[in-house]
Write an enzyme that holds these catalytic residues in place. Sequence first.
Site, PDB file in Angstrom:
ATOM      1  N   ARG A 101       0.857  -1.191   0.000  1.00 41.13           N
ATOM      2  CA  ARG A 101       0.000   0.000   0.000  1.00 41.13           C
ATOM      3  C   ARG A 101       0.887   1.232   0.000  1.00 41.13           C
ATOM      4  O   ARG A 101       1.626   1.477   0.952  1.00 41.13           O
ATOM      5  CB  ARG A 101      -0.907  -0.016   1.231  1.00 41.13           C
TER       6      ARG A 101
ATOM      7  N   SER B 114     -13.036  -3.795  -0.962  1.00 42.54           N
ATOM      8  CA  SER B 114     -13.496  -3.315   0.347  1.00 42.54           C
ATOM      9  C   SER B 114     -15.000  -3.117   0.320  1.00 42.54           C
ATOM     10  O   SER B 114     -15.530  -2.492  -0.611  1.00 42.54           O
ATOM     11  CB  SER B 114     -12.818  -1.990   0.695  1.00 42.54           C
TER      12      SER B 114
ATOM     13  N   LYS C 139      -7.099   5.044   8.566  1.00 45.58           N
ATOM     14  CA  LYS C 139      -8.137   5.748   7.803  1.00 45.58           C
ATOM     15  C   LYS C 139      -9.033   6.458   8.809  1.00 45.58           C
ATOM     16  O   LYS C 139      -9.956   5.865   9.366  1.00 45.58           O
ATOM     17  CB  LYS C 139      -8.953   4.779   6.950  1.00 45.58           C
TER      18      LYS C 139
END
Length: 213
Positions: A42, A111, A140
């Site tokens: 990521r 997701s 997040k």
Amino acid sequence: MNCTKETMLLYAVTDRCWVGKQTLMEQVECALKGGATCIQLREKELGDEEFLAEALEMKALCRKYNVPFLINDNVEVAIRCDADGVHVGQMDMEAGNVRALLGKDKIIGVSTQTVEQALAAEAAGADYLGVGAMFSTSTKEDARTMPHSVVQEICRTVKIPVVAIGGINKSNILELSGCGVDGVALISAIFSSEDIESECKELAALSSRIIRR
């Protein structure tokens, strides 16, 4: 590489904010030695060429341990490095379009936060789902936590593997018992650890206690 329920048991998602005493590659290898069953690279800040170079190096490392290597969001980099697959969010490319670009043999994760999203992703060709956030998370900050009842319903409804993500660590992972998930995706719980290999061994053992049978 195939996507199985076993792939989801301990799914490690990288975050370079924890790089310090070790390089990112060293951290990932420690996670693999400790039993990580899947690695997702990521990167939100790197340019595509830097991202690609890093992806090629990490893919080779994952091959050494025979563990699937996935790219977060960036389908182009995934194609160029021949990653095992891609994970996309609801605001990224739709799973059916990703499948058209990657082909039938690559792994696609999506997701999801609702049963409707989960069913749509499965119908579009997703191989697994990431559901969450299960707990509040600093990765997040805008992520809303999901009721465990929704996770249970998603797991009952879809036939593909489901991995829980978001704020999961040693202190709360067992709260997911009974949700029906096939494993957990972790970021800071792994990469912020002083001893990543030992941490992964413990987390893998805990994850095996919550998976659906």
